[in-house]
Design a protein around this motif. Structure first.
Motif, mmCIF file in Angstrom:
data_model
loop_
_atom_site.group_PDB
_atom_site.id
_atom_site.type_symbol
_atom_site.label_atom_id
_atom_site.label_comp_id
_atom_site.label_asym_id
_atom_site.label_seq_id
_atom_site.Cartn_x
_atom_site.Cartn_y
_atom_site.Cartn_z
ATOM 1 N N ARG A 130 3.138 -10.219 1.005
ATOM 2 C CA ARG A 130 2.638 -8.998 1.638
ATOM 3 C C ARG A 130 1.218 -8.712 1.148
ATOM 4 O O ARG A 130 0.976 -8.577 -0.050
ATOM 5 C CB ARG A 130 3.558 -7.824 1.315
ATOM 6 C CG ARG A 130 5.009 -8.085 1.713
ATOM 7 C CD ARG A 130 5.884 -6.869 1.481
ATOM 8 N NE ARG A 130 7.289 -7.231 1.573
ATOM 9 C CZ ARG A 130 8.275 -6.339 1.703
ATOM 10 N NH1 ARG A 130 7.994 -5.047 1.771
ATOM 11 N NH2 ARG A 130 9.526 -6.745 1.771
ATOM 12 N N HIS A 158 9.110 -13.375 10.786
ATOM 13 C CA HIS A 158 9.708 -13.319 9.458
ATOM 14 C C HIS A 158 10.974 -14.164 9.412
ATOM 15 O O HIS A 158 11.125 -15.046 8.541
ATOM 16 C CB HIS A 158 10.021 -11.855 9.119
ATOM 17 C CG HIS A 158 10.613 -11.655 7.757
ATOM 18 N ND1 HIS A 158 11.147 -10.467 7.361
ATOM 19 C CD2 HIS A 158 10.770 -12.499 6.710
ATOM 20 C CE1 HIS A 158 11.600 -10.564 6.120
ATOM 21 N NE2 HIS A 158 11.377 -11.794 5.700
ATOM 22 N N CYS A 181 2.668 -13.242 9.651
ATOM 23 C CA CYS A 181 3.635 -12.211 9.985
ATOM 24 C C CYS A 181 2.903 -10.871 9.996
ATOM 25 O O CYS A 181 1.728 -10.804 10.364
ATOM 26 C CB CYS A 181 4.782 -12.270 8.973
ATOM 27 S SG CYS A 181 6.194 -11.217 9.329
ATOM 28 N N SER A 182 3.542 -9.783 9.587
ATOM 29 C CA SER A 182 2.901 -8.475 9.560
ATOM 30 C C SER A 182 3.747 -7.497 8.754
ATOM 31 O O SER A 182 4.974 -7.643 8.656
ATOM 32 C CB SER A 182 2.724 -7.931 10.984
ATOM 33 O OG SER A 182 2.305 -6.570 10.960
ATOM 34 N N ALA A 183 3.081 -6.474 8.238
ATOM 35 C CA ALA A 183 3.802 -5.406 7.540
ATOM 36 C C ALA A 183 4.824 -4.737 8.453
ATOM 37 O O ALA A 183 5.844 -4.211 7.973
ATOM 38 C CB ALA A 183 2.806 -4.373 7.026
ATOM 39 N N GLY A 241 -1.140 -5.909 6.129
ATOM 40 C CA GLY A 241 -1.133 -4.552 6.640
ATOM 41 C C GLY A 241 -2.185 -4.439 7.730
ATOM 42 O O GLY A 241 -2.577 -5.439 8.348
ATOM 43 N N THR A 250 3.953 -1.332 2.491
ATOM 44 C CA THR A 250 5.399 -1.479 2.712
ATOM 45 C C THR A 250 6.246 -1.182 1.483
ATOM 46 O O THR A 250 7.468 -1.092 1.599
ATOM 47 C CB THR A 250 5.738 -2.896 3.204
ATOM 48 O OG1 THR A 250 5.310 -3.848 2.225
ATOM 49 C CG2 THR A 250 5.072 -3.184 4.526
ATOM 50 N N SER A 251 5.621 -1.038 0.325
ATOM 51 C CA SER A 251 6.427 -0.907 -0.883
ATOM 52 C C SER A 251 6.085 0.283 -1.775
ATOM 53 O O SER A 251 6.849 0.581 -2.696
ATOM 54 C CB SER A 251 6.336 -2.194 -1.718
ATOM 55 O OG SER A 251 4.998 -2.576 -1.929
ATOM 56 N N ALA A 266 2.136 -11.403 5.275
ATOM 57 C CA ALA A 266 2.411 -10.202 6.071
ATOM 58 C C ALA A 266 1.321 -9.179 5.798
ATOM 59 O O ALA A 266 1.447 -8.343 4.899
ATOM 60 C CB ALA A 266 3.788 -9.642 5.733
ATOM 61 N N ASP A 323 -0.921 -5.954 2.024
ATOM 62 C CA ASP A 323 -0.903 -4.726 2.824
ATOM 63 C C ASP A 323 -1.355 -3.476 2.078
ATOM 64 O O ASP A 323 -1.076 -2.363 2.515
ATOM 65 C CB ASP A 323 0.510 -4.520 3.399
ATOM 66 C CG ASP A 323 1.570 -4.330 2.315
ATOM 67 O OD1 ASP A 323 1.208 -4.201 1.134
ATOM 68 O OD2 ASP A 323 2.769 -4.299 2.670
ATOM 69 N N GLN A 335 -2.357 3.126 4.014
ATOM 70 C CA GLN A 335 -2.255 2.058 3.017
ATOM 71 C C GLN A 335 -2.648 2.642 1.661
ATOM 72 O O GLN A 335 -3.754 3.159 1.510
ATOM 73 C CB GLN A 335 -3.130 0.862 3.414
ATOM 74 C CG GLN A 335 -2.697 0.302 4.765
ATOM 75 C CD GLN A 335 -3.417 -0.956 5.199
ATOM 76 O OE1 GLN A 335 -2.814 -1.827 5.767
ATOM 77 N NE2 GLN A 335 -4.705 -1.061 4.933
ATOM 78 N N PHE A 365 8.602 -5.109 8.248
ATOM 79 C CA PHE A 365 9.349 -4.493 7.153
ATOM 80 C C PHE A 365 9.495 -2.985 7.276
ATOM 81 O O PHE A 365 10.407 -2.404 6.696
ATOM 82 C CB PHE A 365 8.664 -4.814 5.813
ATOM 83 C CG PHE A 365 8.576 -6.272 5.518
ATOM 84 C CD1 PHE A 365 9.628 -6.949 4.927
ATOM 85 C CD2 PHE A 365 7.432 -6.998 5.852
ATOM 86 C CE1 PHE A 365 9.557 -8.297 4.671
ATOM 87 C CE2 PHE A 365 7.352 -8.354 5.588
ATOM 88 C CZ PHE A 365 8.413 -9.015 4.999
#
Length: 246
Positions: free
Chosen positions: A236, A153, A131-133, A176, A242-243, A174, A238, A204, A136
């Motif tokens: 993730r 996703h 998947c990928s960042a 980054g 994302t968070s 996922a 990444d 990042q 999200f």
């Protein structure tokens, strides 16, 4: 390490980048590995290299069947093959939308559909999708690519639900922004490659691009028999992209 001894793995897009790192890691940890890719010249000795266009249903079915036959079955499927796209919602025409969604999403269905009969016979069946960042968070000039990875996703969760009763675990990673040939080409095309590279690193929180080896480690962790109770997860990798907000 020998956690994959006796297991057979199929990796799509294994000719470079994350796919190549994943195929090498699985092999080093004991798996027999087959690689599907359009370009197989650089596949290392000891792996089964199968040239395949995964947008072709007949060719995909044939390649998966050959892999299962040569490896004595399939236990692990890594749906990693994918292509990028740049632009806002008006930046890609219908043909490009169809092409990217075909490679990044529909091809997961093609390969998995062909692999399912073999995976159902495995005691350690696992599928890992890349998947990928951007599934999200919103990133500028990635409308088409983000749409495709958002679909991956959702597809991962649906597959996990559908195949839990088959004993097949389905997860995703996922990443980054990852140091891959596609990112290198983007930087080469930038007006100021050094500034563009610094911008990618800066978004990042850990301050560096994700490496292909780091993503491969995450994929192997999800595919390993030791992760027997992990399904429907999206890991993730990444750098906190994302968070975290620092």
């Amino acid at each position: 390490m020998s956690e994959f001894n006796g297991l057979a793995a199929l990796v799509t897009g294994g000719g470079s980048g994350i796919g190549a790192a994943t195929a090498a890691l699985l092999r080093n940890r004991g798996a027999q590995v087959a690689v599907l890719d359009l370009h197989t010249d650089n596949i290392p000795d000891g792996m089964l290299a199968l040239r395949c266009d995964i947008t072709d249903s007949a060719a995909t079915a044939q390649a998966v069947a050959r892999a299962a036959d040569r490896l004595g079955g399939l236990d692990i499927l890594v749906n990693n093959a994918g292509i990028g796209a740049v632009g806002d919602i008006s930046g890609n025409d219908d043909t490009e939308w169809a092409r990217v969604l075909d490679v990044n999403v529909t091809a997961i269905a093609r390969v998995t559909r062909a692999a399912l009969p073999h995976l159902r016979r495995s005691a350690h069946a696992a599928i890992v999708n890349t998947c990928s960042a951007v599934a999200f968070i919103g990133v500028r000039d990635r409308a088409l690519y983000s749409a495709s990875k958002g679909a991956v996703h959702a597809l991962t969760l649906a597959m996990a639900a559908d195949h839990a009763a088959d004993g097949i675990r389905v997860n995703a990673v996922a990443p980054g922004t990852t140091d891959t040939p596609w990112v290198s080409r983007l930087l080469d095309a930038a007006d100021d490659p050094a500034t563009a590279a610094e911008s990618l690193r800066a978004r990042q929180p850990l301050g560096h691009l994700v490496s292909a080896d780091e993503v491969a480690h995450a994929i192997a962790s999800l595919a390993a028999p030791a992760a027997a109770s992990t399904t429907g997860a999206v890991l993730r990798v990444d750098g906190g992209m994302t968070s975290l907000r620092l």
